[in-house]
Design an enzyme around this catalytic site. Structure first.
Site, short mmCIF file in Angstrom:
data_model
loop_
_atom_site.label_atom_id
_atom_site.label_comp_id
_atom_site.label_asym_id
_atom_site.label_seq_id
_atom_site.Cartn_x
_atom_site.Cartn_y
_atom_site.Cartn_z
N ARG A 15 0.83 -1.22 0.00
CA ARG A 15 0.00 0.00 0.00
C ARG A 15 0.86 1.26 0.00
O ARG A 15 0.55 2.23 -0.68
CB ARG A 15 -0.93 0.00 1.22
CG ARG A 15 -2.02 -1.06 1.10
CD ARG A 15 -2.93 -1.06 2.31
NE ARG A 15 -3.57 0.22 2.53
CZ ARG A 15 -4.02 0.65 3.70
NH1 ARG A 15 -3.89 -0.10 4.77
NH2 ARG A 15 -4.60 1.82 3.81
N ASP B 105 -3.35 8.14 3.78
CA ASP B 105 -2.48 8.29 2.61
C ASP B 105 -1.74 9.62 2.52
O ASP B 105 -0.87 9.80 1.66
CB ASP B 105 -3.29 8.05 1.32
CG ASP B 105 -4.52 8.97 1.18
OD1 ASP B 105 -4.48 10.10 1.68
OD2 ASP B 105 -5.51 8.53 0.55
N HIS C 257 -7.10 8.13 11.60
CA HIS C 257 -6.55 6.78 11.62
C HIS C 257 -5.04 6.74 11.44
O HIS C 257 -4.49 5.68 11.14
CB HIS C 257 -7.25 5.91 10.55
CG HIS C 257 -8.71 5.68 10.83
ND1 HIS C 257 -9.60 5.25 9.89
CD2 HIS C 257 -9.42 5.83 11.98
CE1 HIS C 257 -10.81 5.14 10.44
NE2 HIS C 257 -10.72 5.49 11.70
N CYS D 242 14.94 0.59 21.18
CA CYS D 242 14.87 -0.62 22.01
C CYS D 242 14.97 -1.92 21.21
O CYS D 242 15.01 -3.00 21.78
CB CYS D 242 13.59 -0.60 22.85
SG CYS D 242 12.12 -0.94 21.88
N ALA E 7 -16.01 12.36 -6.37
CA ALA E 7 -15.58 13.55 -5.63
C ALA E 7 -14.74 14.49 -6.50
O ALA E 7 -14.89 15.71 -6.43
CB ALA E 7 -14.77 13.12 -4.40
P1 OAD Z 1 -14.72 2.45 2.17
O1 OAD Z 1 -13.89 1.66 1.21
O2 OAD Z 1 -15.53 1.72 3.18
O3 OAD Z 1 -15.75 3.36 1.38
C1 OAD Z 1 -15.35 4.15 0.28
C2 OAD Z 1 -16.55 4.97 -0.14
O4 OAD Z 1 -16.13 5.82 -1.20
C3 OAD Z 1 -17.72 4.14 -0.68
O5 OAD Z 1 -18.93 4.61 -0.08
C4 OAD Z 1 -17.72 4.45 -2.18
O6 OAD Z 1 -19.05 4.49 -2.73
C5 OAD Z 1 -17.10 5.83 -2.21
N1 OAD Z 1 -16.41 6.19 -3.45
C6 OAD Z 1 -15.78 5.39 -4.34
N2 OAD Z 1 -15.25 6.11 -5.34
C7 OAD Z 1 -15.54 7.41 -5.07
C8 OAD Z 1 -15.26 8.65 -5.72
N3 OAD Z 1 -14.55 8.70 -6.86
N4 OAD Z 1 -15.72 9.79 -5.16
C9 OAD Z 1 -16.44 9.75 -4.01
N5 OAD Z 1 -16.73 8.62 -3.35
C10 OAD Z 1 -16.29 7.46 -3.86
O7 OAD Z 1 -13.73 3.50 2.85
P2 OAD Z 1 -13.89 4.33 4.20
O8 OAD Z 1 -15.30 4.78 4.41
O9 OAD Z 1 -12.85 5.37 4.20
O10 OAD Z 1 -10.08 2.01 8.65
O11 OAD Z 1 -13.54 3.25 5.28
C11 OAD Z 1 -13.43 3.63 6.61
C12 OAD Z 1 -12.34 2.91 7.30
O12 OAD Z 1 -12.49 1.49 7.12
C13 OAD Z 1 -10.95 3.18 6.77
O13 OAD Z 1 -10.36 4.34 7.29
C14 OAD Z 1 -10.20 1.97 7.22
C15 OAD Z 1 -11.21 0.95 6.74
O14 OAD Z 1 -11.06 -0.32 7.11
C16 OAD Z 1 -8.99 1.48 9.24
O15 OAD Z 1 -8.05 1.02 8.61
C17 OAD Z 1 -9.04 1.55 10.72
#
Ligand code: OAD
Length: 275
Positions: free
Chosen positions: A73, A106, A150, A185, A266
């Site tokens: 990643r 990121d 995060h 350490c 977005a």
């Molecule tokens: P997700 O992968 O769960 O969701 C991504 C969202 O972005 C989805 O609702 C898609 O529909 C949307 N999406 C995709 N392409 C897009 C675009 N071009 N423009 C706008 N939206 C778009 O990711 P997160 O909600 O960030 O946590 O997930 C939350 C957390 O779960 C992350 O921070 C991570 C993950 O596991 C940890 O690692 C603790």
């Protein structure tokens, strides 16, 4: 006017009228930069789900595998640039005091803010002249620094002591012995990110919640809004009488509470809000 065009007009008006702005972002805001989302089709890596790898238990069981995933990643993200969505939010931060609260690790929001500061049009009002290309995240004014709920994939921390540091060089995950070790350490280093089952930094979470509570508009961009506590942050804006504008191609659990839900990417929609 089409549904989307009408929604954009309404969202622009809300943005113009708002005094205190926040944005809560997730992986979707970086999708157009080439960073895979977690729950999209690309979310699987070697048939592992993120929920299986991003945990303290997975790291204890197989640190080499977890570092291999993070190494992949880091390499992939390291080759990505901010997209127009990050740039629009950086502009709103500089010009309108918007605070970015992100679940992403990121660093692309910072990169967009740094890029904007280093651009020929220069820094925000009240800042002195800047040398183009001389700035980094540490030079950003506090108000333009995103709150990274995060953590950061480009920071490491020790599994035994308090050592934490930025680290961008490639990780050698070819064997257990080649994994990065703490310079103080000697214990294993790990990515400085929050894993499933771990708590967020209470200071960062408290600051994010209080900014959202005080905001009259919360933009929620590119998050599936299912991972807590981040998913509840926009609710603080709603509870204090503010409004939510969602930008996401798909519906989420938050959509029904949004004043405007803009269905689209977005990087295409956010620039329209400030054109
Ligand atoms: P997700 O992968 O769960 O969701 C991504 C969202 O972005 C989805 O609702 C898609 O529909 C949307 N999406 C995709 N392409 C897009 C675009 N071009 N423009 C706008 N939206 C778009 O990711 P997160 O909600 O960030 O946590 O997930 C939350 C957390 O779960 C992350 O921070 C991570 C993950 O596991 C940890 O690692 C603790």
């Amino acid at each position: 006017m089409s549904g989307l065009a009408d929604g954009v007009t309404r969202a622009r008006r809300l943005l113009e009228e708002a005094d205190r702005l926040v944005a809560v972002t997730g992986a979707g805001v970086s999708a157009e930069s080439g960073v895979p989302t977690f729950r999209g089709e690309e979310g699987l890596w070697k048939s592992h789900r993120p929920e299986e790898l991003a945990t303290p238990g997975a790291f204890r069981r197989d640190p080499r595998l977890v570092w291999e995933w993070y190494g992949w990643r880091r390499e992939r993200i390291g080759g990505c640039d901010p997209n127009p969505a990050h740039r629009t939010l950086a502009r709103l931060a500089r010009d309108r005091g918007l605070r970015v609260i992100t679940q992403n690790v990121d660093g692309l929001h910072e990169a967009a803010a740094v890029e904007l500061r280093a651009s020929p049009e220069g820094g925000g009002p009240g800042d002195g002249p800047r040398e183009v290309g001389s700035s980094g995240p540490a030079d950003l004014p506090e108000r333009e620094r995103p709150l990274a709920l995060h953590g950061s994939i480009f920071h490491v921390r020790c599994t035994a002591c308090d050592y934490r540091a930025p680290r961008r060089d490639p990780i050698d995950a070819s064997s257990r012995d080649s994994l990065p070790a703490c310079p103080h350490c000697g214990a294993l280093l790990r990515p400085d990110v929050v894993w499933f089952g771990e708590s967020l930094d209470p200071n960062v979470l408290g600051r994010a919640s209080s900014l959202a509570h005080g905001a009259d508009l919360c933009l929620v961009v590119g998050t599936s809004a299912v991972v807590q506590p981040a998913a509840s942050i926009p609710l603080a804006t709603l509870r204090s009488g503010g409004r939510v504008v969602e930008v996401n191609p798909d519906a989420t659990p938050l959509s029904s509470s949004a004043e405007v839900a803009l269905r689209g990417r977005a990087g295409e929609i956010l620039p329209k809000l400030i054109e």
